[in-house]
Design a protein around this motif. Structure first.
Motif, PDB file in Angstrom:
ATOM      1  N   LEU A 162       0.849  -1.179   0.000  1.00 43.74           N
ATOM      2  CA  LEU A 162       0.000   0.000   0.000  1.00 43.74           C
ATOM      3  C   LEU A 162       0.890   1.236   0.000  1.00 43.74           C
ATOM      4  O   LEU A 162       1.964   1.224   0.601  1.00 43.74           O
ATOM      5  CB  LEU A 162      -0.911   0.050   1.232  1.00 43.74           C
ATOM      6  N   GLY A 163       0.422   2.296  -0.624  1.00 39.82           N
ATOM      7  CA  GLY A 163       1.159   3.543  -0.571  1.00 39.82           C
ATOM      8  C   GLY A 163       1.333   4.229  -1.902  1.00 39.82           C
ATOM      9  O   GLY A 163       1.858   5.338  -1.967  1.00 39.82           O
ATOM     10  N   SER A 164       0.866   3.632  -2.983  1.00 42.67           N
ATOM     11  CA  SER A 164       0.949   4.306  -4.277  1.00 42.67           C
ATOM     12  C   SER A 164      -0.159   5.336  -4.431  1.00 42.67           C
ATOM     13  O   SER A 164      -0.068   6.228  -5.272  1.00 42.67           O
ATOM     14  CB  SER A 164       0.860   3.289  -5.414  1.00 42.67           C
ATOM     15  N   GLY A 165      -1.215   5.206  -3.621  1.00 36.21           N
ATOM     16  CA  GLY A 165      -2.403   6.027  -3.813  1.00 36.21           C
ATOM     17  C   GLY A 165      -3.405   5.377  -4.748  1.00 36.21           C
ATOM     18  O   GLY A 165      -4.454   5.957  -5.031  1.00 36.21           O
ATOM     19  N   LEU A 166      -3.096   4.160  -5.203  1.00 35.34           N
ATOM     20  CA  LEU A 166      -3.943   3.469  -6.175  1.00 35.34           C
ATOM     21  C   LEU A 166      -4.489   2.161  -5.625  1.00 35.34           C
ATOM     22  O   LEU A 166      -4.782   1.244  -6.377  1.00 35.34           O
ATOM     23  CB  LEU A 166      -3.138   3.210  -7.456  1.00 35.34           C
ATOM     24  N   GLY A 167      -4.616   2.064  -4.314  1.00 32.34           N
ATOM     25  CA  GLY A 167      -5.190   0.875  -3.704  1.00 32.34           C
ATOM     26  C   GLY A 167      -4.138  -0.145  -3.307  1.00 32.34           C
ATOM     27  O   GLY A 167      -2.937   0.110  -3.366  1.00 32.34           O
ATOM     28  N   ALA A 168      -4.613  -1.332  -2.912  1.00 33.86           N
ATOM     29  CA  ALA A 168      -3.723  -2.396  -2.449  1.00 33.86           C
ATOM     30  C   ALA A 168      -3.223  -3.199  -3.645  1.00 33.86           C
ATOM     31  O   ALA A 168      -3.997  -3.605  -4.510  1.00 33.86           O
ATOM     32  CB  ALA A 168      -4.464  -3.306  -1.466  1.00 33.86           C
ATOM     33  N   MET A 169      -1.921  -3.451  -3.668  1.00 29.15           N
ATOM     34  CA  MET A 169      -1.304  -4.291  -4.689  1.00 29.15           C
ATOM     35  C   MET A 169      -0.916  -5.602  -4.002  1.00 29.15           C
ATOM     36  O   MET A 169       0.055  -5.649  -3.240  1.00 29.15           O
ATOM     37  CB  MET A 169      -0.106  -3.598  -5.319  1.00 29.15           C
ATOM     38  N   THR A 170      -1.697  -6.658  -4.239  1.00 28.40           N
ATOM     39  CA  THR A 170      -1.505  -7.930  -3.548  1.00 28.40           C
ATOM     40  C   THR A 170      -0.591  -8.852  -4.353  1.00 28.40           C
ATOM     41  O   THR A 170      -0.380  -8.659  -5.552  1.00 28.40           O
ATOM     42  CB  THR A 170      -2.854  -8.634  -3.336  1.00 28.40           C
ATOM     43  N   GLY A 171      -0.062  -9.876  -3.654  1.00 30.89           N
ATOM     44  CA  GLY A 171       0.675 -10.932  -4.326  1.00 30.89           C
ATOM     45  C   GLY A 171       1.982 -10.492  -4.948  1.00 30.89           C
ATOM     46  O   GLY A 171       2.415 -11.053  -5.956  1.00 30.89           O
ATOM     47  N   ILE A 172       2.670  -9.506  -4.351  1.00 34.85           N
ATOM     48  CA  ILE A 172       3.970  -9.064  -4.876  1.00 34.85           C
ATOM     49  C   ILE A 172       5.036 -10.032  -4.370  1.00 34.85           C
ATOM     50  O   ILE A 172       5.245 -10.153  -3.157  1.00 34.85           O
ATOM     51  CB  ILE A 172       4.298  -7.627  -4.444  1.00 34.85           C
ATOM     52  N   PRO A 173       5.753 -10.733  -5.244  1.00 34.79           N
ATOM     53  CA  PRO A 173       6.717 -11.728  -4.790  1.00 34.79           C
ATOM     54  C   PRO A 173       7.998 -11.075  -4.265  1.00 34.79           C
ATOM     55  O   PRO A 173       8.439 -10.042  -4.756  1.00 34.79           O
ATOM     56  CB  PRO A 173       7.001 -12.548  -6.054  1.00 34.79           C
ATOM     57  N   VAL A 174       8.589 -11.724  -3.251  1.00 32.50           N
ATOM     58  CA  VAL A 174       9.875 -11.293  -2.697  1.00 32.50           C
ATOM     59  C   VAL A 174      10.948 -12.195  -3.288  1.00 32.50           C
ATOM     60  O   VAL A 174      10.887 -13.425  -3.143  1.00 32.50           O
ATOM     61  CB  VAL A 174       9.879 -11.386  -1.164  1.00 32.50           C
ATOM     62  N   GLN A 175      11.936 -11.610  -3.942  1.00 32.14           N
ATOM     63  CA  GLN A 175      12.978 -12.381  -4.604  1.00 32.14           C
ATOM     64  C   GLN A 175      14.286 -12.253  -3.840  1.00 32.14           C
ATOM     65  O   GLN A 175      14.719 -11.144  -3.504  1.00 32.14           O
ATOM     66  CB  GLN A 175      13.143 -11.908  -6.046  1.00 32.14           C
ATOM     67  N   ASP A 176      14.919 -13.385  -3.557  1.00 33.04           N
ATOM     68  CA  ASP A 176      16.197 -13.386  -2.855  1.00 33.04           C
ATOM     69  C   ASP A 176      17.327 -13.172  -3.847  1.00 33.04           C
ATOM     70  O   ASP A 176      17.391 -13.822  -4.901  1.00 33.04           O
ATOM     71  CB  ASP A 176      16.396 -14.704  -2.112  1.00 33.04           C
ATOM     72  N   VAL A 177      18.221 -12.241  -3.499  1.00 34.02           N
ATOM     73  CA  VAL A 177      19.365 -11.932  -4.360  1.00 34.02           C
ATOM     74  C   VAL A 177      20.629 -11.897  -3.504  1.00 34.02           C
ATOM     75  O   VAL A 177      20.578 -11.674  -2.291  1.00 34.02           O
ATOM     76  CB  VAL A 177      19.178 -10.576  -5.074  1.00 34.02           C
ATOM     77  N   ASP A 178      21.753 -12.112  -4.144  1.00 35.20           N
ATOM     78  CA  ASP A 178      23.036 -12.067  -3.438  1.00 35.20           C
ATOM     79  C   ASP A 178      23.506 -10.644  -3.197  1.00 35.20           C
ATOM     80  O   ASP A 178      24.212 -10.373  -2.224  1.00 35.20           O
ATOM     81  CB  ASP A 178      24.096 -12.826  -4.231  1.00 35.20           C
ATOM     82  N   ALA A 179      23.118  -9.724  -4.067  1.00 30.82           N
ATOM     83  CA  ALA A 179      23.577  -8.341  -3.940  1.00 30.82           C
ATOM     84  C   ALA A 179      22.555  -7.416  -4.574  1.00 30.82           C
ATOM     85  O   ALA A 179      21.751  -7.828  -5.428  1.00 30.82           O
ATOM     86  CB  ALA A 179      24.940  -8.157  -4.604  1.00 30.82           C
TER      87      ALA A 179
END
Length: 531
Positions: A162-179
């Protein structure tokens, strides 16, 4: 709560995240809970995640905006969000987006994370060229940004933004990275500060990157929810749960003698407590409260007497293995404001006996066999799979108009432990207007004041069959700092439509429709609840 963290010490531990494991147990749980229903949904890994719509600006130049999350990456130190913003219409002069602060929510545990700020409240990541928090904007030009959040726990695989001003954006994946990704090689934001000096066609604006230092502070908290019934209400905040029994059901007026109903109510509460209390922390605190009538000393004594009476009855029902403590707080902690036009209802809500305890996160998933008719429905937690991403709220299922403002209501969407209500407001008149949609004047008489705050605080979801009422959730950042789990409504410009969301604790999985209480717009029945 807000906490100072070093760049290497921002990891948190969150339990009860079985649903994110992707293992066979998840599929078994889904099958047992939902039968033949499809799911759990696959997580879409491809970025970007894009929203378009009109957002509120402090100048009233409420322009169409495209907001794209181009990456959400977990490093050893942070969670880094990459996003882009493009405005299609003309701006003149400095504008500030009036949306809520950028917020990541784990919809299963209710954990909440906000971005790192410095001591002046400025964001880390992409630096404001003038050091004032403002950024140059040119028509049709994309601004590229980087922001830093606390490192999400390893088991969290997708979040709601939340926070764009355009509602809730659900299901955003978290990707693990080395850097982290490399910083912009030649940040050009400072080279194009005025409207008459846009960048070359097709070129984005980029900014110098500033990583959090030892003075960086990030707000971390929990979603706090409130569910109410004629017998009891439940407040849930992190791993702490409070079941509040209404004293008027339990006691005769001005007395600590139990009513005929009391034994049945406590028996039902005992069934809920045995299902919910954390066996590793089996302490239940029984707390008595009174209204504001009478002296403080008298109310203190009455609250203790009532708490002890309930404690004794609970001990008979709950058996051994628990530590029962008693507190009396008299008239010191009202949850509804007395002395107003709904004074009687407010005083009745303040007269209560509470059970406060740490709940067992291993029971977080919603298996109907874990709860029976003896449990207090207000205390049941209902958790499904996080909602997959979509940029389409579906078709409006109801609408209403009030004083030149039309509200359209869209289907409710389940998202973990919550349901997301989506609404649009359109100013059909000729003058700018601010609708009065919330606050103490628009809520159920005697409602809890904390959950009435915020523009949509007066909205509620009613289960017609059970009578349970679900309030708009809050985000609790500690030290008395709360934020409504909803977008704020500001000045609506003529002819403009704005999309808004309000988030509520979820009903049981078999509930397919709820009544929306929408403040001055009235009630809308049978709003569908969708997966």
């Amino acid at each position: 709560m807000a906490r100072k963290t070093t760049v290497t010490a921002v990891a948190l531990t969150v339990t009860g995240a079985l649903l994110l494991s992707g293992c066979t147990a998840t599929a078994d749980w889904w099958s047992a809970t939902f039968g033949g229903a499809s799911g759990p949904p696959e997580v879409r890994e491809e970025f970007p995640y894009v929203r378009e719509g009109r957002i509120f600006q402090d100048t009233g130049q409420d322009n169409e905006m495209t907001f794209s999350i181009t990456g959400l990456e977990r490093t050893d130190d942070y969670t880094v969000m990459y996003y882009e913003v493009t405005y299609a219409d003309e701006f003149s002069g400095p504008n500030r987006n009036l949306s809520m602060a950028h917020t990541l929510i784990d919809p299963l545990t209710g954990r909440v994370y906000r971005q790192f700020l410095d001591e002046d409240g400025l964001k880390y990541g992409s630096e404001s060229p003038g050091g004032d928090g403002l950024y140059p904007v040119h028509d049709g030009v994309t601004n590229e940004y980087v922001r830093y959040f606390p490192r999400l726990p390893d088991e969290v695989e997708q979040v709601t933004f939340l926070g764009s001003g355009l509602g809730a954006m659900t299901g955003i994946p978290v990707q693990d990275v080395d850097a982290e990704r490399p910083d912009p090689e030649n940040p050009n934001g400072a080279d194009h500060l005025t409207l008459d000096d846009p960048p070359p066609s097709g070129e984005s604006l980029t900014f110098a990157n500033r990583r959090p230092d030892e003075d960086a502070v990030a707000d971390e908290g929990w979603v706090q929810s409130f569910v109410d019934s004629e017998v009891a209400s439940t407040t849930r905040d992190g791993d702490r749960e409070i079941i509040s029994l209404h004293s008027d059901v339990m006691f005769a007026f001005d007395s600590s003698d139990l009513t005929e109903e009391a034994e049945e109510v406590v028996r039902r509460a005992a069934a809920t407590l045995t299902a919910n209390v954390d066996p590793d922390d089996p302490v239940i605190t029984v707390v008595g409260h009174t209204d504001g009538i009478g002296s403080a000393s008298y109310n203190d004594a009455l609250s203790v007497d009532r708490a002890e009476t309930v404690r004794d009855l609970l001990a008979e029902e709950i058996g051994s293995g628990y530590t029962l403590e008693v507190e009396g707080r008299g008239m010191d902690e009202p949850i509804a404001r007395e002395g107003g036009p709904d004074d009687e209802q407010a005083r009745a809500r303040n007269r209560r006996v509470e059970f406060s305890y740490v709940y067992d996160t291993s029971t977080e998933v919603s298996d109907e066999e874990d709860y029976d008719d003896d449990a207090i429905g207000a205390a049941q937690r209902n958790v499904t799979w996080p909602a997959p991403y979509t940029d389409d709220p579906g078709s409006a299922v109801a609408s209403g108009e009030l004083d030149g403002i039309r509200m359209d209501v869209y289907p409710l969407r389940r998202d973990g432990a919550y349901v997301i209500g989506t609404f649009s407001l359109t100013n059909t008149g000729d003058e700018p207007r601010i609708p009065d949609l919330g606050g103490t004047e628009a809520v159920m008489a005697g409602g809890p004041e904390q959950f009435n705050k915020g523009t949509l605080g007066g909205f509620q979801l009613l289960e017609p069959e059970s009578g349970l009422v679900r309030y708009v959730a809050q985000m609790d950042f500690g030290e008395g700092r709360y934020s409504s789990f909803a977008e704020e409504v500001h000045m609506l410009q003529p002819g403009n439509t704005y999309d808004l969301v309000a988030v509520f604790p979820a009903p049981a999985v078999d509930v397919e429709g709820l009544t929306l209480r929408a403040g001055p717009f009235g009630e809308f029945e049978e709003v569908p609840v969708e997966f």
